[in-house]
Design an enzyme around this catalytic site. Sequence first.
Site: not given
Length: 376
Positions: A187-188
């Site tokens: 998700n980063k």
Amino acid sequence: MTASFLPFTRPSIDEETIASVADVLRSGWLTTGPKANEFEAALSVHCGGRPVRVCNSGTVTMEIALRLAGIGVNDEVITTPLSWVATAGVILAVGARPVFVDIDPITRNIDLDKVSAAITPRTRAIIPVDLAGLPVNRDKLHVIAQDHKLRVIEDAAQSFGACWKGKPIGSSFGNDSDFVSFSFHPNKNITTGEGGALVLPADIDPAACERMRLQGVRRFGEDGMDVEVLGGKANLTDIAAAIGLGQLKRLGEFTERRKALARHYFGHFDRNLACQLPPEDFENSNWHMFQILLPSGCDRARLIAAMRERSIGIGVHYPAMHLFTLYRRLGYKEGDFPLAEEAGRRIVTLPLFPAMLDSDVERVCSTLADVLKSLV
Ligand SMILES: *Cc1c(COP(=O)(O)O)cnc(C)c1O
């Protein structure tokens, strides 16, 4: 359901990166090796030449930082209650006590003006979090850290690619004794599948960090080996490092696209909806997330369900952490940090990732307006 589902985030992995992973798989060397070394060197360049070591999660880099700083039982570490649970979890993992300080309601980051009041003779460190990629004020942070002799461990899991005064987060901002932790969770802003990196302070031997990430083992000579400290198992594979190298090449492009999408949100968001928008920061933030506070009293669960029915994914990052059972057992309770609690009840993350289209932003804005009107 007509439109295809729009998640709140999605990684962008190109064919060149996929091919580089295939090369590693064919090479005969899968674990930490030449690709991990190359990734560390590239990350170090990004951080202005500071030493960087990669690990298999962002969480473990913070735990290692605390251990390298000698923080443990009977120590207190200050942090924010509005973060992913890893931030305070690592403090408990080393036997120390997390001491929360309420947030600034505009930035949603720890309110540095409230830190002094939380300091006791046991306070050893502070873990500030750059929520949604908006950096905590580094100048103010370092004044507080110096005044109270606190070690800083920057939880920069969400702020890779963000800047402070024109220099990337991870660089030195006049204080070489800071650790900086990055996460490469999918998700980063860049990913290695799972992984993380730790920027090391000038007074810490990188070899000590390497021992912490691999069973405490120290090797010498041709066949010598000793274990002086208890290490863990936190090394990054070359498979993951190859993904990271492919991602790092595109960091500038990803950050620019995120900024453009955030600008598009500000341009299309109906300001009459009684939502609170994030600060319009186009200098420092990497726009890891576009987070709004819903109108007070809005049923967030119903809104998320209604948006999902219309093929839009909405995230919640995060409920205030001190209200989780583990922290209530330490004595924290409702009312302790009212601003974080309020944000934790009202916050939602709207879709934002580099492959999103401008028209997706417009669809999120118009659908959200419709849904909010239908809920009142
Ligand atoms: C993602 C994240 C972490 C943990 O990173 P992992 O790589 O999942 O261990 C820690 N803190 C914050 C604020 C995060 O967003």
